[in-house]
Design a protein around this motif. Structure first.
Motif, PDB file in Angstrom:
ATOM      1  N   GLN A  48       0.826  -1.214   0.000  1.00 19.46           N
ATOM      2  CA  GLN A  48       0.000   0.000   0.000  1.00 19.46           C
ATOM      3  C   GLN A  48       0.863   1.269   0.000  1.00 19.46           C
ATOM      4  OE1 GLN A  48      -2.267   1.776   3.427  1.00 19.46           O
ATOM      5  NE2 GLN A  48      -3.947   0.696   2.442  1.00 19.46           N
ATOM      6  N   ALA A  49       1.948   1.218   0.779  1.00 20.01           N
ATOM      7  CA  ALA A  49       2.857   2.371   0.845  1.00 20.01           C
ATOM      8  C   ALA A  49       3.495   2.610  -0.517  1.00 20.01           C
ATOM      9  CB  ALA A  49       3.929   2.134   1.900  1.00 20.01           C
ATOM     10  N   LYS A  50       3.863   1.521  -1.155  1.00 29.24           N
ATOM     11  CA  LYS A  50       4.476   1.608  -2.484  1.00 29.24           C
ATOM     12  C   LYS A  50       3.480   2.227  -3.470  1.00 29.24           C
ATOM     13  CE  LYS A  50       7.477   0.032  -5.648  1.00 29.24           C
ATOM     14  NZ  LYS A  50       8.919   0.132  -5.608  1.00 29.24           N
ATOM     15  N   GLU A  51       2.240   1.774  -3.396  1.00 32.79           N
ATOM     16  CA  GLU A  51       1.213   2.300  -4.300  1.00 32.79           C
ATOM     17  C   GLU A  51       0.914   3.769  -4.026  1.00 32.79           C
ATOM     18  OE1 GLU A  51      -0.836  -2.021  -5.104  1.00 32.79           O
ATOM     19  OE2 GLU A  51      -1.985  -0.548  -3.960  1.00 32.79           O
ATOM     20  N   MET A  52       1.101   4.167  -2.783  1.00 35.14           N
ATOM     21  CA  MET A  52       0.906   5.586  -2.464  1.00 35.14           C
ATOM     22  C   MET A  52       2.037   6.430  -3.044  1.00 35.14           C
ATOM     23  SD  MET A  52       0.402   7.420   1.238  1.00 35.14           S
ATOM     24  CE  MET A  52       2.096   7.447   1.826  1.00 35.14           C
ATOM     25  N   GLY A  53       3.188   5.797  -3.262  1.00 33.73           N
ATOM     26  CA  GLY A  53       4.323   6.534  -3.808  1.00 33.73           C
ATOM     27  C   GLY A  53       5.397   6.845  -2.781  1.00 33.73           C
ATOM     28  N   ALA A  54       5.272   6.258  -1.568  1.00 29.33           N
ATOM     29  CA  ALA A  54       6.271   6.520  -0.527  1.00 29.33           C
ATOM     30  C   ALA A  54       7.596   5.860  -0.875  1.00 29.33           C
ATOM     31  CB  ALA A  54       5.784   6.000   0.822  1.00 29.33           C
ATOM     32  N   ARG A  55       8.671   6.570  -0.640  1.00 25.80           N
ATOM     33  CA  ARG A  55       9.999   5.985  -0.911  1.00 25.80           C
ATOM     34  C   ARG A  55      10.807   5.753   0.359  1.00 25.80           C
ATOM     35  NH1 ARG A  55      12.495   7.483  -6.549  1.00 25.80           N
ATOM     36  NH2 ARG A  55      13.020   9.533  -5.711  1.00 25.80           N
ATOM     37  N   LEU A  83     -13.197  14.344  15.553  1.00 30.75           N
ATOM     38  CA  LEU A  83     -12.798  15.380  16.504  1.00 30.75           C
ATOM     39  C   LEU A  83     -12.061  16.555  15.857  1.00 30.75           C
ATOM     40  CD1 LEU A  83     -11.565  12.940  19.285  1.00 30.75           C
ATOM     41  CD2 LEU A  83     -13.638  14.325  19.381  1.00 30.75           C
ATOM     42  N   SER A  84     -11.548  16.341  14.666  1.00 33.19           N
ATOM     43  CA  SER A  84     -10.847  17.450  14.012  1.00 33.19           C
ATOM     44  C   SER A  84     -10.977  17.287  12.504  1.00 33.19           C
ATOM     45  CB  SER A  84      -9.367  17.467  14.388  1.00 33.19           C
ATOM     46  OG  SER A  84      -8.669  16.432  13.707  1.00 33.19           O
ATOM     47  N   TYR A  85     -10.568  18.309  11.793  1.00 34.24           N
ATOM     48  CA  TYR A  85     -10.543  18.250  10.326  1.00 34.24           C
ATOM     49  C   TYR A  85      -9.620  17.116   9.888  1.00 34.24           C
ATOM     50  CZ  TYR A  85      -9.587  19.531   5.502  1.00 34.24           C
ATOM     51  OH  TYR A  85      -9.447  19.497   4.143  1.00 34.24           O
ATOM     52  N   VAL A  86     -10.060  16.357   8.894  1.00 32.33           N
ATOM     53  CA  VAL A  86      -9.245  15.264   8.351  1.00 32.33           C
ATOM     54  C   VAL A  86      -8.766  15.684   6.962  1.00 32.33           C
ATOM     55  CG1 VAL A  86      -9.284  12.845   7.609  1.00 32.33           C
ATOM     56  CG2 VAL A  86     -10.528  13.532   9.675  1.00 32.33           C
ATOM     57  N   LYS A  87      -7.467  15.675   6.782  1.00 27.18           N
ATOM     58  CA  LYS A  87      -6.908  16.136   5.502  1.00 27.18           C
ATOM     59  C   LYS A  87      -7.325  15.213   4.358  1.00 27.18           C
ATOM     60  CE  LYS A  87      -2.985  18.146   7.885  1.00 27.18           C
ATOM     61  NZ  LYS A  87      -3.270  17.515   9.199  1.00 27.18           N
ATOM     62  N   THR A  88      -7.471  15.793   3.195  1.00 36.60           N
ATOM     63  CA  THR A  88      -7.829  15.024   2.002  1.00 36.60           C
ATOM     64  C   THR A  88      -6.547  14.688   1.235  1.00 36.60           C
ATOM     65  OG1 THR A  88      -7.943  16.946   0.552  1.00 36.60           O
ATOM     66  CG2 THR A  88      -9.945  16.398   1.810  1.00 36.60           C
ATOM     67  N   PRO A  89      -6.629  13.764   0.270  1.00 34.35           N
ATOM     68  CA  PRO A  89      -5.439  13.494  -0.549  1.00 34.35           C
ATOM     69  C   PRO A  89      -4.889  14.771  -1.186  1.00 34.35           C
ATOM     70  CG  PRO A  89      -7.080  11.802  -0.934  1.00 34.35           C
ATOM     71  CD  PRO A  89      -7.722  12.818  -0.029  1.00 34.35           C
ATOM     72  N   LYS A 127      -4.726   5.658  -1.434  1.00 35.14           N
ATOM     73  CA  LYS A 127      -5.114   5.411  -2.822  1.00 35.14           C
ATOM     74  C   LYS A 127      -5.195   6.720  -3.606  1.00 35.14           C
ATOM     75  CE  LYS A 127      -7.820   2.142  -4.987  1.00 35.14           C
ATOM     76  NZ  LYS A 127      -9.044   2.085  -5.623  1.00 35.14           N
ATOM     77  N   GLY A 128      -5.811   7.710  -2.977  1.00 35.86           N
ATOM     78  CA  GLY A 128      -5.955   9.012  -3.628  1.00 35.86           C
ATOM     79  C   GLY A 128      -4.605   9.648  -3.939  1.00 35.86           C
ATOM     80  N   VAL A 129      -3.717   9.588  -2.958  1.00 37.68           N
ATOM     81  CA  VAL A 129      -2.372  10.145  -3.164  1.00 37.68           C
ATOM     82  C   VAL A 129      -1.668   9.326  -4.255  1.00 37.68           C
ATOM     83  CG1 VAL A 129      -0.112  10.563  -2.091  1.00 37.68           C
ATOM     84  CG2 VAL A 129      -2.202  11.078  -0.812  1.00 37.68           C
ATOM     85  N   GLY A 130      -1.817   8.003  -4.158  1.00 42.83           N
ATOM     86  CA  GLY A 130      -1.134   7.102  -5.096  1.00 42.83           C
ATOM     87  C   GLY A 130      -1.576   7.290  -6.538  1.00 42.83           C
ATOM     88  N   VAL A 157       0.655   9.394 -11.965  1.00 42.87           N
ATOM     89  CA  VAL A 157       0.750  10.255 -13.149  1.00 42.87           C
ATOM     90  C   VAL A 157       1.855  11.294 -12.983  1.00 42.87           C
ATOM     91  CG1 VAL A 157      -0.550  11.924 -14.543  1.00 42.87           C
ATOM     92  CG2 VAL A 157      -1.734   9.965 -13.511  1.00 42.87           C
ATOM     93  N   ASN A 158       1.999  11.803 -11.759  1.00 39.85           N
ATOM     94  CA  ASN A 158       2.792  13.027 -11.578  1.00 39.85           C
ATOM     95  C   ASN A 158       4.086  12.872 -10.781  1.00 39.85           C
ATOM     96  OD1 ASN A 158       0.737  14.901 -12.811  1.00 39.85           O
ATOM     97  ND2 ASN A 158      -0.500  13.973 -11.182  1.00 39.85           N
ATOM     98  N   ARG A 159       4.477  11.643 -10.508  1.00 40.15           N
ATOM     99  CA  ARG A 159       5.624  11.417  -9.614  1.00 40.15           C
ATOM    100  C   ARG A 159       6.896  12.137 -10.048  1.00 40.15           C
ATOM    101  NH1 ARG A 159       5.978   5.532  -8.579  1.00 40.15           N
ATOM    102  NH2 ARG A 159       3.746   5.694  -8.674  1.00 40.15           N
ATOM    103  N   GLU A 160       6.993  12.371 -11.365  1.00 39.20           N
ATOM    104  CA  GLU A 160       8.166  13.065 -11.903  1.00 39.20           C
ATOM    105  C   GLU A 160       8.375  14.439 -11.241  1.00 39.20           C
ATOM    106  OE1 GLU A 160       7.631  12.743 -16.218  1.00 39.20           O
ATOM    107  OE2 GLU A 160       9.333  14.151 -16.371  1.00 39.20           O
ATOM    108  N   ALA A 161       7.246  15.047 -10.814  1.00 37.78           N
ATOM    109  CA  ALA A 161       7.347  16.386 -10.202  1.00 37.78           C
ATOM    110  C   ALA A 161       7.757  16.316  -8.733  1.00 37.78           C
ATOM    111  CB  ALA A 161       6.004  17.106 -10.321  1.00 37.78           C
TER     112      ALA A 161
END
Ligand code: H79
Length: 507
Positions: A112-119, A334-340, A378-381, A386-390
């Motif tokens: 899952q981490a890999k699919e998100m793009g984490a290195r 309890l607080s705002y949850v960040k979106t992708p 998933k959203g981040v991934g 598409v955009n990992r180059e940036a």
């Protein structure tokens, strides 16, 4: 082409020479300050610099209550639950006897981490409660004595390493489970710092016995750290927490030696600026303005605003998805949850200021990553696909910060990530001014990296200060989508006289 490179180099030089000067005035002789001026440039650190995006995982016995106990909910950070007042220390310290995350699958998490793009991934081997997620020889309060038994740190190091994600071990130097642990207060408090700095031999300990017990705690901590470095040679570095304790700061010389021991055991080891302070109680940056250890760790749940703020240091920012919940908290209302998109914007902003961005996950007591986090990953991934180059291997670009978003650069490619789409569907790009009077910068090439279609570039005029602008026209196909998009451009420096010809060719 060479000219562009020269200009980039010059720009960087002008930007950073200011910082160097600031750091060099009136140097104080320090024994335990930074041991290096400027950045570390070996292969391990170059790789660190290129990660762009990482994952943090907070997992421990606090995941069992998940911020709730006997029908009561804490608004405290869930990983601090022991101190919430909703559970007795005795109850909390016995939670480990129930820790049996039957759904834990290290390979799934790594995938899952890999699919998100984490290195890279940072994992809490031991948080402030002292519970060890690895079978430490030096205490019984470990995973080995839970129904689960297996070494979670090993499972994660193996699984993530197999996915090509570098692992870093989080370790808190606070340990509420050790009888010798003592805080002595927080050096970040101005009053405490002043007291610490005024008396040369300020002693944070109240009794001799307490000081002696802290010696036991120091050997324990040293043993555990050497053990981690020995046990998991595939890991790349250590991420420290809690080092604001005055008792720890008071032991700056000892901590410095320990750091050297750890580094000697593991060539290339990467340690952030939250491990040790200088002997005057300065953390992160020493009395001379030099960064202590390898990268600046000051940005917990915050980002710098400008390159000046970063002082030219390497840095990363670790970020929670809700406001301040690192460990599993059952109630995310309890607080705002960040979106992708929030997290993507923070990622690119970090990258545009030469930093890495790290998104935190807090799995539950059974070893599940909660549905909300899976959706976010998933959203981040999908965007990263598409955009990992940036994001990967980039640094700040030669463009100044502009209202449409953030720009990053790799070699001669400049990536404009547009978060604020202009209403007229034209992204107005201000190009840098040439250092030479007869020359100007033009956009030689522009493309949308999603679908790789070429972009139409139109003249965007000139302001009264003599800066030039170009408009990149957003086609309907891109404009209709709601996600942030990336335009990749190349600049070219041309003769001012040839601008008209050039303009004809591109509009
Ligand atoms: O592991 C995460 C935090 O638990 C840890 N660092 C990150 C990576 C951290 N420990 N201390 N702090 C951060 C700063 C102190 C926060 C506190 Fe509070 C404010 C402690 C008591 C008041 C937040 C609110 C935590 C408990 C209540």
């Amino acid at each position: 082409m060479k000219k562009n490179l020269l200009i980039t180099t010059l720009l960087c030089f002008f930007m950073f020479s200011g910082f160097a000067q600031e750091r060099n005035k009136e140097r104080i002789a320090l024994k335990h300050g930074a041991h290096r001026e400027g950045k570390r440039n070996d292969a391990a650190m170059q790789k660190w610099r290129e990660y762009g995006l990482g994952q943090f995982i907070h997992w421990g016995v606090y995941a069992i209550p998940g911020g709730q106990w006997n029908g009561k909910t804490t608004t405290y950070a869930a990983e601090w639950f022991r101190t919430s007042g909703l559970i007795t220390h005795e109850e909390y310290d016995n939670l480990y006897k129930q820790f049996n995350p039957v759904n834990f699958d290290a390979k799934e998490w790594a995938k899952q981490a890999k699919e998100m793009g984490a290195r890279y991934m940072i994992f809490t081997t031991k948080h402030h409660d002292g519970f060890c997620m690895w079978p430490s020889k030096y205490t019984d309060y470990t995973i080995a004595n839970t129904p689960y038994k297996k070494d979670i740190v090993k499972e994660l190091v193996d699984a993530y390493t197999a996915e090509g994600i570098d692992v870093y071990l989080y370790f808190s130097i606070i340990d509420w489970s050790h009888p010798g642990y003592y805080s002595g207060g927080n050096i970040n408090s101005p009053k405490i710092k002043e007291t610490f700095q005024s008396g040369g031999d300020y002693n944070p300990f109240e009794t001799e016995e307490q000081e002696e017990r802290y010696e036991d705690f120091k050997s324990f901590t040293r043993n555990q750290l050497l053990e981690l470095v020995d046990n998991y040679p595939a890991m790349k570095g250590l991420w420290f927490d809690g080092s604001w304790d005055v008792a720890w700061v008071k032991n700056a010389a000892w901590v410095d030696t320990l750091g050297m021991e750890l580094r000697a055991k593991h060539p290339g080891l990467i340690i952030g600026s939250r491990f040790r302070s200088d002997e005057l109680g300065n953390r992160h940056v020493d009395a001379n303005g030099d960064l202590i250890d390898d990268y600046d760790q000051r940005y917990e749940r915050s980002l710098p605003s400008t390159l000046e703020d970063t002082k030219g240091f390497d840095w990363d920012c670790v970020m929670t998805i809700p406001e301040n919940q690192w460990g599993y908290h059952r109630d995310w209302s309890l607080s705002y949850v960040k979106t992708p998109y929030d997290l993507i914007e923070m990622t690119v902003k970090a990258n545009s200021l030469n930093g890495n961005f790290v998104i935190n996950f807090g799995p539950d007591g059974e070893g599940n990553i909660r549905t909300e986090e899976t959706k976010i990953a998933k959203g981040v991934g999908e965007w990263m696909d598409v955009n990992r180059e940036a994001v990967y291997g980039v640094h700040n670009s030669v463009l100044e910060k502009q209202d449409w978003g953030y720009s990053t650069q790799k070699g001669e490619s400049i990536y404009l990530t547009v978060f604020n789409k202009p209403m007229n569907d034209r992204v107005r790009v201000k190009v840098p001014r040439s250092k030479t009077k007869d020359m100007i910068f033009v956009i030689e090439h522009a493309e949308f990296i999603s679908g790789k279609q070429e972009a139409i570039v139109a003249d965007g005029g000139r302001d009264k200060y003599g800066s030039y602008y170009y408009d990149i026209v957003i086609p309907r196909k891109v404009s209709n989508k709601k996600e942030p998009f990336v335009i990749k451009i190349k600049l070219k420096e041309v003769d001012r006289g040839s601008k008209a010809d050039y303009q004809k060719a591109i509009t």
